[in-house]
Motif scaffolding. Structure first.
Motif, PDB file in Angstrom:
ATOM      1  N   ARG A 188       1.806  -2.450 -33.172  1.00 51.48           N
ATOM      2  CA  ARG A 188       2.065  -1.338 -32.183  1.00 51.48           C
ATOM      3  C   ARG A 188       3.505  -0.870 -32.499  1.00 51.48           C
ATOM      4  NH1 ARG A 188       1.502  -3.841 -26.902  1.00 51.48           N
ATOM      5  NH2 ARG A 188       2.143  -5.512 -28.035  1.00 51.48           N
ATOM      6  N   TRP A 189       4.473  -1.562 -32.731  1.00 51.73           N
ATOM      7  CA  TRP A 189       5.821  -1.281 -32.743  1.00 51.73           C
ATOM      8  C   TRP A 189       5.783  -0.199 -34.046  1.00 51.73           C
ATOM      9  CZ3 TRP A 189       9.029  -1.511 -37.099  1.00 51.73           C
ATOM     10  CH2 TRP A 189      10.433  -0.975 -36.826  1.00 51.73           C
ATOM     11  N   TRP A 190       5.397  -0.836 -35.116  1.00 48.12           N
ATOM     12  CA  TRP A 190       5.169   0.210 -36.364  1.00 48.12           C
ATOM     13  C   TRP A 190       4.525   1.563 -36.027  1.00 48.12           C
ATOM     14  CZ3 TRP A 190       1.524   2.243 -39.453  1.00 48.12           C
ATOM     15  CH2 TRP A 190       1.863   2.618 -40.545  1.00 48.12           C
ATOM     16  N   THR A 191       3.495   1.426 -35.376  1.00 47.53           N
ATOM     17  CA  THR A 191       2.540   2.736 -35.073  1.00 47.53           C
ATOM     18  C   THR A 191       3.533   3.624 -34.182  1.00 47.53           C
ATOM     19  OG1 THR A 191       0.634   1.441 -35.195  1.00 47.53           O
ATOM     20  CG2 THR A 191       0.769   3.869 -34.047  1.00 47.53           C
ATOM     21  N   ARG A 192       4.179   3.110 -33.241  1.00 44.95           N
ATOM     22  CA  ARG A 192       5.153   3.870 -32.227  1.00 44.95           C
ATOM     23  C   ARG A 192       6.243   4.503 -33.144  1.00 44.95           C
ATOM     24  NH1 ARG A 192      10.202   2.996 -29.628  1.00 44.95           N
ATOM     25  NH2 ARG A 192      10.288   4.159 -27.988  1.00 44.95           N
ATOM     26  N   SER A 193       6.828   3.721 -34.079  1.00 47.89           N
ATOM     27  CA  SER A 193       8.036   4.159 -35.015  1.00 47.89           C
ATOM     28  C   SER A 193       7.219   5.402 -35.793  1.00 47.89           C
ATOM     29  CB  SER A 193       8.522   3.083 -35.694  1.00 47.89           C
ATOM     30  OG  SER A 193       8.955   2.151 -35.112  1.00 47.89           O
ATOM     31  N   ARG A 194       6.328   5.333 -36.530  1.00 47.12           N
ATOM     32  CA  ARG A 194       5.658   6.376 -37.330  1.00 47.12           C
ATOM     33  C   ARG A 194       5.246   7.552 -36.398  1.00 47.12           C
ATOM     34  NH1 ARG A 194       6.942   2.447 -39.468  1.00 47.12           N
ATOM     35  NH2 ARG A 194       8.875   3.557 -39.291  1.00 47.12           N
ATOM     36  N   ALA A 195       4.891   7.180 -35.156  1.00 50.20           N
ATOM     37  CA  ALA A 195       4.343   8.740 -34.424  1.00 50.20           C
ATOM     38  C   ALA A 195       5.543   9.325 -33.886  1.00 50.20           C
ATOM     39  CB  ALA A 195       3.389   7.866 -33.173  1.00 50.20           C
TER      40      ALA A 195
END
Length: 92
Positions: A21-28
């Motif tokens: 989720r952290w990785w997805t948030r960063s990419r978004a």
């Protein structure tokens, strides 16, 4: 101006407890998208992202890229018009 869309992506695999989720948030956020990534009780992660279609397409590509934390087995997406009401990108 590019029309805004909503990407709803159900991410299957070993994607909880690994920083997904952290990785997805960063990419978004890098792509200028708003929305959230939410752990679901069945082990999936629900990703809701709104913004221009090309940026949402890129996020979907990244979710399927094999470079995420954990192991993504399958991503099932659906598309609709942006609903609005989202600010930032949250991990839930």
């Amino acid at each position: 101006m590019t029309d805004r869309v909503r990407l709803t992506a159900w991410v299957h695999g070993s994607v909880q407890g690994v920083g997904f989720r952290w990785w997805t948030r960063s990419r978004a956020l890098e792509l200028g998208l708003v929305g959230h990534a939410t752990n679901r009780p069945d082990g999936r992660v629900l990703v809701i992202a709104e913004g221009p279609r090309p940026e949402c397409d890129r996020l979907l590509e990244l979710l399927r890229s094999g470079t995420t934390p954990g192991v993504v087995d399958l991503v099932v997406e659906s598309w609709s018009g942006a609903v609005g009401g989202l600010v930032g990108f949250d991990e839930r």
